[in-house]
Write a protein that holds these residues in place. Structure first.
Motif, PDB file in Angstrom:
ATOM      1  N   VAL A  82       0.842  -1.212   0.000  1.00  0.00           N
ATOM      2  CA  VAL A  82       0.000   0.000   0.000  1.00  0.00           C
ATOM      3  C   VAL A  82       0.869   1.250   0.000  1.00  0.00           C
ATOM      4  CG1 VAL A  82      -1.577   1.376   1.415  1.00  0.00           C
ATOM      5  CG2 VAL A  82      -2.049  -1.033   1.005  1.00  0.00           C
ATOM      6  N   GLY A  83       1.895   1.274   0.844  1.00  0.00           N
ATOM      7  CA  GLY A  83       2.766   2.446   0.894  1.00  0.00           C
ATOM      8  C   GLY A  83       3.487   2.696  -0.413  1.00  0.00           C
ATOM      9  N   GLN A  84       4.053   1.650  -1.001  1.00  0.00           N
ATOM     10  CA  GLN A  84       4.789   1.805  -2.255  1.00  0.00           C
ATOM     11  C   GLN A  84       3.877   2.235  -3.399  1.00  0.00           C
ATOM     12  OE1 GLN A  84       7.982   1.755  -2.730  1.00  0.00           O
ATOM     13  NE2 GLN A  84       8.808   0.794  -0.896  1.00  0.00           N
ATOM     14  N   LEU A  85       2.693   1.666  -3.471  1.00  0.00           N
ATOM     15  CA  LEU A  85       1.751   2.046  -4.526  1.00  0.00           C
ATOM     16  C   LEU A  85       1.270   3.480  -4.348  1.00  0.00           C
ATOM     17  CD1 LEU A  85      -0.313  -1.252  -4.729  1.00  0.00           C
ATOM     18  CD2 LEU A  85       1.143  -0.324  -6.534  1.00  0.00           C
ATOM     19  N   SER A  86       1.017   3.860  -3.105  1.00  0.00           N
ATOM     20  CA  SER A  86       0.585   5.232  -2.832  1.00  0.00           C
ATOM     21  C   SER A  86       1.631   6.239  -3.294  1.00  0.00           C
ATOM     22  CB  SER A  86       0.314   5.389  -1.335  1.00  0.00           C
ATOM     23  OG  SER A  86       0.041   6.730  -1.006  1.00  0.00           O
ATOM     24  N   ILE A  87       2.893   5.940  -3.007  1.00  0.00           N
ATOM     25  CA  ILE A  87       3.976   6.851  -3.401  1.00  0.00           C
ATOM     26  C   ILE A  87       4.139   6.881  -4.917  1.00  0.00           C
ATOM     27  CG2 ILE A  87       6.475   7.216  -3.290  1.00  0.00           C
ATOM     28  CD1 ILE A  87       6.323   5.927  -0.447  1.00  0.00           C
ATOM     29  N   HIS A  88       4.202   5.695  -5.518  1.00  0.00           N
ATOM     30  CA  HIS A  88       4.494   5.623  -6.950  1.00  0.00           C
ATOM     31  C   HIS A  88       3.384   6.224  -7.807  1.00  0.00           C
ATOM     32  CE1 HIS A  88       6.222   4.062 -10.660  1.00  0.00           C
ATOM     33  NE2 HIS A  88       5.024   3.595 -10.972  1.00  0.00           N
ATOM     34  N   HIS A  89       2.129   5.900  -7.471  1.00  0.00           N
ATOM     35  CA  HIS A  89       1.002   6.347  -8.298  1.00  0.00           C
ATOM     36  C   HIS A  89       0.376   7.645  -7.804  1.00  0.00           C
ATOM     37  CE1 HIS A  89       0.824   2.721 -10.798  1.00  0.00           C
ATOM     38  NE2 HIS A  89       1.016   2.014  -9.688  1.00  0.00           N
ATOM     39  N   GLN A  90       0.871   8.167  -6.691  1.00  0.00           N
ATOM     40  CA  GLN A  90       0.333   9.398  -6.107  1.00  0.00           C
ATOM     41  C   GLN A  90      -1.124   9.233  -5.675  1.00  0.00           C
ATOM     42  OE1 GLN A  90       2.234  12.692  -5.549  1.00  0.00           O
ATOM     43  NE2 GLN A  90       3.382  10.772  -5.318  1.00  0.00           N
ATOM     44  N   PHE A  91      -1.384   8.119  -4.968  1.00  0.00           N
ATOM     45  CA  PHE A  91      -2.683   7.920  -4.334  1.00  0.00           C
ATOM     46  C   PHE A  91      -2.587   8.510  -2.926  1.00  0.00           C
ATOM     47  CE2 PHE A  91      -2.605   3.660  -6.782  1.00  0.00           C
ATOM     48  CZ  PHE A  91      -3.081   4.260  -7.932  1.00  0.00           C
ATOM     49  N   LYS A  92      -3.078   9.723  -2.742  1.00  0.00           N
ATOM     50  CA  LYS A  92      -2.927  10.408  -1.467  1.00  0.00           C
ATOM     51  C   LYS A  92      -4.225  10.547  -0.691  1.00  0.00           C
ATOM     52  CE  LYS A  92       1.179  13.058  -2.797  1.00  0.00           C
ATOM     53  NZ  LYS A  92       1.804  14.398  -2.854  1.00  0.00           N
ATOM     54  N   GLY A  93      -5.294   9.910  -1.176  1.00  0.00           N
ATOM     55  CA  GLY A  93      -6.532   9.901  -0.418  1.00  0.00           C
ATOM     56  C   GLY A  93      -6.429   8.958   0.771  1.00  0.00           C
ATOM     57  N   PRO A  94      -7.554   8.644   1.435  1.00  0.00           N
ATOM     58  CA  PRO A  94      -7.513   7.764   2.610  1.00  0.00           C
ATOM     59  C   PRO A  94      -7.040   6.362   2.217  1.00  0.00           C
ATOM     60  CG  PRO A  94      -9.604   8.941   2.469  1.00  0.00           C
ATOM     61  CD  PRO A  94      -8.908   9.154   1.157  1.00  0.00           C
ATOM     62  N   CYS A  95      -5.883   5.952   2.694  1.00  0.00           N
ATOM     63  CA  CYS A  95      -5.292   4.663   2.334  1.00  0.00           C
ATOM     64  C   CYS A  95      -5.260   3.746   3.554  1.00  0.00           C
ATOM     65  CB  CYS A  95      -3.881   4.849   1.779  1.00  0.00           C
ATOM     66  SG  CYS A  95      -3.806   5.822   0.253  1.00  0.00           S
ATOM     67  N   GLY A  96      -5.212   2.443   3.309  1.00  0.00           N
ATOM     68  CA  GLY A  96      -5.174   1.515   4.430  1.00  0.00           C
ATOM     69  C   GLY A  96      -4.839   0.111   3.984  1.00  0.00           C
ATOM     70  N   VAL A  97      -4.621  -0.755   4.968  1.00  0.00           N
ATOM     71  CA  VAL A  97      -4.354  -2.169   4.711  1.00  0.00           C
ATOM     72  C   VAL A  97      -5.184  -2.987   5.695  1.00  0.00           C
ATOM     73  CG1 VAL A  97      -2.334  -2.173   6.228  1.00  0.00           C
ATOM     74  CG2 VAL A  97      -2.574  -3.947   4.484  1.00  0.00           C
ATOM     75  N   LEU A  98      -5.733  -4.096   5.218  1.00  0.00           N
ATOM     76  CA  LEU A  98      -6.576  -4.950   6.041  1.00  0.00           C
ATOM     77  C   LEU A  98      -5.925  -6.314   6.215  1.00  0.00           C
ATOM     78  CD1 LEU A  98      -9.417  -3.619   4.017  1.00  0.00           C
ATOM     79  CD2 LEU A  98      -9.800  -3.816   6.450  1.00  0.00           C
ATOM     80  N   VAL A  99      -5.986  -6.843   7.420  1.00  0.00           N
ATOM     81  CA  VAL A  99      -5.399  -8.138   7.719  1.00  0.00           C
ATOM     82  C   VAL A  99      -6.498  -9.021   8.296  1.00  0.00           C
ATOM     83  CG1 VAL A  99      -3.588  -9.373   8.969  1.00  0.00           C
ATOM     84  CG2 VAL A  99      -3.177  -7.029   8.180  1.00  0.00           C
ATOM     85  N   ALA A 100      -7.027  -9.908   7.486  1.00  0.00           N
ATOM     86  CA  ALA A 100      -8.088 -10.811   7.932  1.00  0.00           C
ATOM     87  C   ALA A 100      -7.984 -12.146   7.201  1.00  0.00           C
ATOM     88  CB  ALA A 100      -9.467 -10.177   7.694  1.00  0.00           C
ATOM     89  N   GLU A 101      -6.735 -12.538   6.868  1.00  0.00           N
ATOM     90  CA  GLU A 101      -6.485 -13.739   6.090  1.00  0.00           C
ATOM     91  C   GLU A 101      -7.389 -13.706   4.856  1.00  0.00           C
ATOM     92  OE1 GLU A 101      -5.551 -17.642   4.839  1.00  0.00           O
ATOM     93  OE2 GLU A 101      -7.513 -17.397   5.753  1.00  0.00           O
ATOM     94  N   THR A 102      -7.952 -14.822   4.428  1.00  0.00           N
ATOM     95  CA  THR A 102      -8.677 -14.827   3.150  1.00  0.00           C
ATOM     96  C   THR A 102      -9.817 -13.816   3.121  1.00  0.00           C
ATOM     97  OG1 THR A 102      -8.090 -17.121   2.711  1.00  0.00           O
ATOM     98  CG2 THR A 102     -10.018 -16.279   1.586  1.00  0.00           C
TER      99      THR A 102
END
Length: 416
Positions: free
Chosen positions: A143-163
């Motif tokens: 998420v961090g790398q994609l946000s930086i590279h593509h300039q996605f600066k809106g509300p970003c996040g990552v979810l951890v819930a297995e499948t």
């Protein structure tokens, strides 16, 4: 009135192929893509079969600097995101950075990178790790790398819930759209194929030890004996409907309902999850979508391939739909189980099925196990109501369900 969120781009990087066309051919033709593990030598492990992304050239999608700073899991995410943006007809860089966001799911982060660095720490003469160990392994790295590279600066996040997280990421994207962000990148990729990652999975007692790729992973089958791990997944462009229509975007379908519940129990060799909580997630998703049970054309289940879990999933479906659940199709036997990427891949399959006006036949079971006698699609058929229910169960009690409403199919000439 709440904003409506639609999917306008799909990027697939999975054992089924790179790109939506390759994935659809695998699904349509029922081609098994699992095989011997090649990313490392699995000779000392009981599980030696997996689903790998064949012929993946990370350098075609990732800049040199990012290649050395990130893990293969992130490389797969870069590729899937670039494919999704291209499929949606959107630029590589966000023209309105604060109007674009990214929310992905991840189970365990950068396993291969971490494996290499830890081996250097404990087995090399320098007793050090590289400078990028902390940011390459971290589960939010993609998420961090994609946000930086593509300039996605809106509300970003990552979810951890297995499948289950692959579905939760899309639900989170819809909420973000409804709060005013018109474009959100969602989905998941995984790469759980390293000695360390495989050892962690083996502790659950749920992995298959079958040596024959044709027989190692058979969800709902009388011969089922565990799942086969896989890498890859799918990434989506989720867009506010008005924004998509204003630019003339092609629409695959709408994310119209979702729900998540929890069993409040750890996954172990003797557990089976709570079918009632799983059924509750399905009911809530249908209610929030305003869909009735008889409108559902097809269910894409979690399909773990562990007998007690398969029976529990079949029980949950019967609880929701009665004695006549809708047709069920699963392609996980073809690709392996890519954790959070696997449920995202199921969403891609459902949306492509509506796009091609064809519900694909299920890749098994050949002989349903007792308690798993569902209406498995044996031959392709056309959808009637263009409604799909996708279910996912994450280890340690996560349950999620997602309802998709498909757009009208593409003209036949454009599908060739």
């Amino acid at each position: 009135m709440s904003a409506r969120a639609v999917v306008t781009g799909i990027g697939v990087v999975a054992p089924s192929g790179i790109g939506v066309d390759a994935h659809w051919r695998t699904v349509r033709d029922g081609i098994r893509r699992t095989g011997p593990i090649t990313l490392f030598d699995p000779a000392s492990y009981p599980t030696r079969v997996a689903g790998e992304v064949a012929d993946f050239d990370a350098a075609a999608y990732v800049e040199n600097r990012q290649l050395v700073q990130t893990d293969r899991w992130t490389h797969l995410g870069f590729a899937a995101t670039r494919l999704a943006l291209a499929d949606a007809g959107l630029p590589e860089r966000a023209p309105d950075p604060y109007g674009w966001a990214v929310t992905l799911a991840s189970s365990s982060g950068g396993n291969l990178f971490g494996q290499r660095e830890l081996q250097r720490l404990w087995g090399g003469p320098t007793r050090t790790v590289g400078a990028y160990q902390s940011i390459a392994w971290f589960y939010a790295a993609s998420v961090g790398q994609l946000s930086i590279h593509h300039q996605f600066k809106g509300p970003c996040g990552v979810l951890v819930a297995e499948t289950a997280g692959g579905l939760d990421s899309l639900a989170h994207a819809v909420r973000t759209v409804r709060r005013g962000t018109p474009v959100v990148i969602a989905g998941a990729t995984e790469c759980p194929l390293s000695p360390y990652a495989l050892a962690c999975q083996l502790r659950s007692g749920l992995l298959s030890d079958g040596a024959d790729p044709e027989a190692a992973y058979r969800p709902f089958d009388r011969s089922a004996g565990g799942y086969v791990p896989a890498e890859g997944g799918a990434v989506f462009v989720v867009e506010e409907l008005g924004h998509a229509l204003a630019r003339g975007a092609r629409i695959y379908g709408e994310v119209s309902g979702w729900a998540a519940t929890h069993d409040a129990a750890h996954t172990g060799p003797d557990t089976a999850g709570d079918p009632d909580q799983y059924a509750r997630a399905m009911r809530l998703a249908l209610d929030r979508a305003g869909a009735t049970a008889d409108e559902v054309d097809v269910v894409l289940p979690d399909a773990l391939g562990v007998p007690r879990y398969d029976r529990g999933e079949a029980e949950a479906l019967r609880t929701v739909f009665g004695d006549r659940p809708p047709p069920v199709t699963t392609q996980k036997a073809l690709t392996g189980r890519a954790h959070q990427g696997g449920s995202a891949l199921d969403v891609a399959t459902a949306l492509l099925a509506f796009r091609h006006d064809e519900l694909p036949a299920s890749a098994g079971p050949r002989e349903p196990a007792p308690g798993c006698e569902l209406d498995f699609l044996r031959t392709p058929r056309q959808p009637r109501h263009r409604v799909a229910l996708v279910g996912a169960r994450g280890f340690d009690g996560f349950n999620s369900a997602l309802v998709l409403r498909g757009a009208p199919p593409a003209p036949r000439a454009s599908q060739e």
